[in-house]
Design a protein around this motif. Structure first.
Motif, PDB file in Angstrom:
ATOM      1  N   GLU A 295       5.542  61.523  45.373  1.00 39.65           N
ATOM      2  CA  GLU A 295       6.881  60.924  45.344  1.00 39.65           C
ATOM      3  C   GLU A 295       7.352  60.762  43.909  1.00 39.65           C
ATOM      4  N   ASP A 296       6.490  60.345  43.018  1.00 42.99           N
ATOM      5  CA  ASP A 296       6.863  60.206  41.609  1.00 42.99           C
ATOM      6  C   ASP A 296       7.249  61.559  41.030  1.00 42.99           C
ATOM      7  N   ALA A 297       6.496  62.599  41.406  1.00 41.87           N
ATOM      8  CA  ALA A 297       6.789  63.923  40.863  1.00 41.87           C
ATOM      9  C   ALA A 297       8.160  64.390  41.345  1.00 41.87           C
ATOM     10  N   ILE A 298       8.475  64.093  42.599  1.00 42.63           N
ATOM     11  CA  ILE A 298       9.802  64.472  43.115  1.00 42.63           C
ATOM     12  C   ILE A 298      10.884  63.745  42.331  1.00 42.63           C
ATOM     13  N   SER A 299      10.702  62.465  42.047  1.00 42.86           N
ATOM     14  CA  SER A 299      11.671  61.688  41.270  1.00 42.86           C
ATOM     15  C   SER A 299      11.754  62.208  39.843  1.00 42.86           C
ATOM     16  N   CYS A 300      10.607  62.655  39.312  1.00 39.85           N
ATOM     17  CA  CYS A 300      10.548  63.137  37.930  1.00 39.85           C
ATOM     18  C   CYS A 300      11.345  64.405  37.743  1.00 39.85           C
ATOM     19  N   GLU A 301      11.630  65.121  38.822  1.00 39.95           N
ATOM     20  CA  GLU A 301      12.369  66.375  38.686  1.00 39.95           C
ATOM     21  C   GLU A 301      13.740  66.164  38.061  1.00 39.95           C
ATOM     22  N   LYS A 302      14.240  64.932  38.070  1.00 41.27           N
ATOM     23  CA  LYS A 302      15.556  64.660  37.495  1.00 41.27           C
ATOM     24  C   LYS A 302      15.487  64.494  35.982  1.00 41.27           C
ATOM     25  N   VAL A 303      14.297  64.400  35.412  1.00 37.22           N
ATOM     26  CA  VAL A 303      14.165  64.183  33.963  1.00 37.22           C
ATOM     27  C   VAL A 303      14.109  65.544  33.275  1.00 37.22           C
ATOM     28  N   PRO A 304      15.074  65.813  32.384  1.00 38.78           N
ATOM     29  CA  PRO A 304      15.067  67.127  31.721  1.00 38.78           C
ATOM     30  C   PRO A 304      13.786  67.346  30.933  1.00 38.78           C
ATOM     31  N   GLY A 305      13.258  68.568  31.065  1.00 37.56           N
ATOM     32  CA  GLY A 305      12.090  68.946  30.264  1.00 37.56           C
ATOM     33  C   GLY A 305      10.767  68.545  30.854  1.00 37.56           C
ATOM     34  N   ALA A 306      10.737  67.765  31.925  1.00 40.53           N
ATOM     35  CA  ALA A 306       9.456  67.309  32.473  1.00 40.53           C
ATOM     36  C   ALA A 306       8.888  68.379  33.394  1.00 40.53           C
ATOM     37  N   PRO A 307       7.576  68.631  33.320  1.00 38.27           N
ATOM     38  CA  PRO A 307       6.958  69.630  34.193  1.00 38.27           C
ATOM     39  C   PRO A 307       6.741  69.076  35.592  1.00 38.27           C
ATOM     40  N   ALA A 308       7.809  68.660  36.250  1.00 37.67           N
ATOM     41  CA  ALA A 308       7.689  67.976  37.532  1.00 37.67           C
ATOM     42  C   ALA A 308       7.375  68.953  38.652  1.00 37.67           C
ATOM     43  N   ALA A 309       7.927  70.164  38.567  1.00 33.97           N
ATOM     44  CA  ALA A 309       7.730  71.118  39.659  1.00 33.97           C
ATOM     45  C   ALA A 309       6.251  71.457  39.813  1.00 33.97           C
ATOM     46  N   GLU A 310       5.607  71.675  38.661  1.00 33.31           N
ATOM     47  CA  GLU A 310       4.178  72.015  38.737  1.00 33.31           C
ATOM     48  C   GLU A 310       3.388  70.861  39.320  1.00 33.31           C
ATOM     49  N   ALA A 311       3.676  69.649  38.885  1.00 31.27           N
ATOM     50  CA  ALA A 311       2.961  68.474  39.391  1.00 31.27           C
ATOM     51  C   ALA A 311       3.213  68.312  40.881  1.00 31.27           C
ATOM     52  N   ARG A 312       4.469  68.506  41.298  1.00 35.74           N
ATOM     53  CA  ARG A 312       4.771  68.343  42.722  1.00 35.74           C
ATOM     54  C   ARG A 312       3.973  69.339  43.549  1.00 35.74           C
ATOM     55  N   ALA A 313       3.924  70.572  43.091  1.00 32.08           N
ATOM     56  CA  ALA A 313       3.201  71.595  43.836  1.00 32.08           C
ATOM     57  C   ALA A 313       1.732  71.215  43.955  1.00 32.08           C
ATOM     58  N   ALA A 314       1.162  70.688  42.888  1.00 32.37           N
ATOM     59  CA  ALA A 314      -0.262  70.323  42.910  1.00 32.37           C
ATOM     60  C   ALA A 314      -0.517  69.225  43.926  1.00 32.37           C
ATOM     61  N   TYR A 315       0.361  68.217  43.927  1.00 34.68           N
ATOM     62  CA  TYR A 315       0.156  67.106  44.865  1.00 34.68           C
ATOM     63  C   TYR A 315       0.364  67.564  46.313  1.00 34.68           C
ATOM     64  N   GLU A 316       1.344  68.400  46.521  1.00 33.55           N
ATOM     65  CA  GLU A 316       1.591  68.892  47.875  1.00 33.55           C
ATOM     66  C   GLU A 316       0.422  69.736  48.368  1.00 33.55           C
ATOM     67  N   LYS A 317      -0.123  70.552  47.463  1.00 40.47           N
ATOM     68  CA  LYS A 317      -1.249  71.392  47.842  1.00 40.47           C
ATOM     69  C   LYS A 317      -2.442  70.531  48.233  1.00 40.47           C
ATOM     70  N   GLU A 318      -2.707  69.499  47.499  1.00 38.34           N
ATOM     71  CA  GLU A 318      -3.824  68.614  47.790  1.00 38.34           C
ATOM     72  C   GLU A 318      -3.646  67.932  49.129  1.00 38.34           C
ATOM     73  N   LEU A 319      -2.431  67.453  49.400  1.00 41.99           N
ATOM     74  CA  LEU A 319      -2.189  66.766  50.669  1.00 41.99           C
ATOM     75  C   LEU A 319      -2.318  67.737  51.841  1.00 41.99           C
TER      76      LEU A 319
END
Lengths: 424, 125
Positions: free
Chosen positions: A275-299
């Motif tokens: 959820e934090d990674a999804i929220s982080c996607e709004k912050v310019p320059g943050a590698p949120a997409a990669e983090a989101r994918a990692a968390y989704e893959k784990e779940l």
């Protein structure tokens, strides 16, 4: 009655008449009317001290807080118009006074003017108690004429004075009326001083051109409700507060830990980081997409292992569909439904389900009929979060196939419901 | 305001104004003739006949006795003021020339105005 007494009586009567007749009775009524509008203009009111405005802008990995002082300026829309003050003076008694004064004056004056025409011979038929004859006609005419003039002249004068004062008088003046007023922030300029970041350990940072930059760690320990500029508390704007929270979400979730480290935390923690990674996607320059994918893959991996993951952090049907992207359809007449003959082959696959909820056999397990086929549906979240789902109701759900389950002596395919609702 | 003037102020003014309006003094002969005329108005009071010794020719008799019939007559005894004061007794019923005084008033006149009664009786032979 002596002559002196008679004279006093006459004088008193005359004075009484003069006093009564001299009281001019005027009535005044004033009303105020709005005249034509002259112009409408904008006017700036005096500025009053405002405060300090705190904004935030994020560019990963830096969060910049901007502080600016401002005044409150009032802009007024003013309408200038003419106000008329109309004073109306009337004399209701003027008419009767005129009606009395004119005839009495005319008759009285006429009698006095023509008194010579009256006989001056006394009435010798009558001798009063003092041994005198009655008044002569001339004396009577003079007496009457005097009396009528004494009454008529003041009444006439009063009426004429009252009539002269009646009428309407209008006074005009300009009036300003504030139609609307709006307060805005004005005279905004960068603040100066030292900003104290409360929370954790208080840290004081000097402002550079009204700004201060925070690292992700500093943002995590920031207590936005306790910021102070030179000891004076300041508040964030709602937009700044939202940006700070998004930056913090990034600080908590990016970068995602490696697969080994990610396997350790509980599924709830992983879901929160997602959820934090999804929220982080709004912050310019943050590698949120990669983090989101990692968390989704784990779940997803955990679900495939049959572990309860609490589902993806969804809060609605649409989020569930977006998160799971179901490709199968379990509903009457669908060919996918036949695949439930071997549910173990479909473990971990997401599907849309539509059926008849027969009954809740466990607090979180329901028996659902999909056409002629019955399945167990396990609801991971609290049933109350989804509203009233009662037996006998047609339902639809976003589900993940979890294999099969034996309850009592009945073995049926088990579907784990991420979202369940009454069928539309 | 007009009704106040008509009902109260105007009559008061008229009365005040006319209270000072009187004619000239009546001559002594006219006063004496008026007193005799009132005493002799019919029906005469019996006390008049008894006290003054007159009959149906009351007025002419009294005018002749007193000399009041002459326009040049002037009061000597009784004086004019006494005659006027006694005349007031005969005016109690009203001031009109033909207003008959009451016999009680006439009796008062005869009782209280001895000088006038003696004058009306004429000189003693």
């Amino acid at each position: 009655m002596t002559r002196g007494t008679k004279g006093l009586a006459r004088a008193g009567a005359l004075a009484l008449v003069a006093a009564l007749a001299g009281c001019a009775n005027l009535q005044t009524e004033t009303r105020v009317e709005r005249g034509p509008s002259l112009r409408t203009f904008d006017r700036e009111g005096p500025a009053t001290p405002g405060g300090v405005e705190v904004t935030a802008s994020a560019q990963w990995p830096k969060l910049a807080l901007g502080l600016a002082t401002y005044d409150v300026c009032k802009n007024e829309k003013v309408e200038e118009y003419v106000e008329e003050r109309i004073t109306e003076t009337t004399a209701p008694a003027a008419g009767p006074a005129l009606g009395t004064g004119v005839p009495l004056t005319l008759v009285g004056a006429g009698l006095l003017a023509t008194q010579g025409l009256f006989s001056n011979k006394p009435d010798t038929r009558f001798i009063d108690a003092t041994g005198r004859y009655g008044p002569t006609p001339r004396q009577v005419a003079t007496g009457w004429g005097t009396v009528l003039l004494v009454v008529g002249v003041p009444a006439l004068a009063t009426a004429l004075i009252e009539l002269a004062q009646t009428g309407e008088k209008t006074e005009q003046r300009k009036v300003e009326s504030v139609v609307s007023a709006m307060e805005t922030h004005c005279h905004v300029k960068p603040a100066a001083g030292e900003l104290t970041l409360q929370g954790g350990q208080a840290v004081t940072q000097p402002l550079m051109d009204g700004k201060v930059e925070l690292t992700p760690q500093a943002a995590l320990s920031l207590d936005t409700s306790r910021l102070a500029l030179d000891g004076r508390e300041v508040d964030l704007t709602p937009e700044a507060q939202a940006q700070v929270e998004q930056f913090r979400a990034c600080a908590r979730s990016v970068p995602a830990p490696g697969p080994e480290a990610l396997a350790a935390p509980k599924s709830e923690v992983v879901a929160e980081r997602l959820e934090d990674a999804i929220s982080c996607e709004k912050v310019p320059g943050a590698p949120a997409a990669e983090a989101r994918a990692a968390y989704e893959k784990e779940l997803q991996a955990r679900r495939e292992r049959g572990e309860a993951t609490g589902g993806p952090p969804v809060k609605s049907w649409d989020e569930a569909v977006a998160a799971l992207k179901p490709e199968l359809r379990f509903e009457p007449g669908s060919p996918d439904t036949e695949k439930l003959d071997a549910p173990d082959r479909l473990v971990g696959q997401a599907a849309l389900m539509r059926g008849l909820l027969r009954a809740w056999v466990e607090p979180n397990i329901a028996a659902v009929d999909i056409g002629a086929r019955r399945v167990w549906v396990f609801l991971e979240r609290d049933r109350k979060q989804l509203g009233d789902l009662e037996g006998g109701m047609r339902v639809e759900g976003v589900v993940v196939v979890a294999g099969h389950q034996t309850l009592g002596e009945v073995e049926l395919p088990l579907l784990r419901a991420v979202w369940l609702r009454p069928a539309m | 305001m007009g009704s106040v003037i008509a009902r109260i102020v105007l009559p008061c003014l008229v009365a005040a104004a006319l209270a000072g309006c009187t004619g000239p003094a009546a001559p002594d002969a006219a006063i004496c003739q008026d007193v005799i005329h009132r005493l002799c108005l019919s029906p005469r009071c019996p006390s008049v006949d008894a006290a003054l010794g007159v009959g149906d020719s009351c007025e002419s008799t009294l005018l002749s006795r007193t000399g009041c019939g002459s326009d040049s007559f002037m009061f000597t005894s009784p004086p004019r003021d006494t005659m006027l004061q006694c005349r007031v007794l005969l005016l109690r019923q009203g001031n009109a020339p033909e207003q008959h005084p009451s016999c009680d008033d006439v009796q008062d006149f005869l009782n209280e105005c001895g000088d006038v009664v003696a004058f009306l009786k004429g000189p003693t032979p």
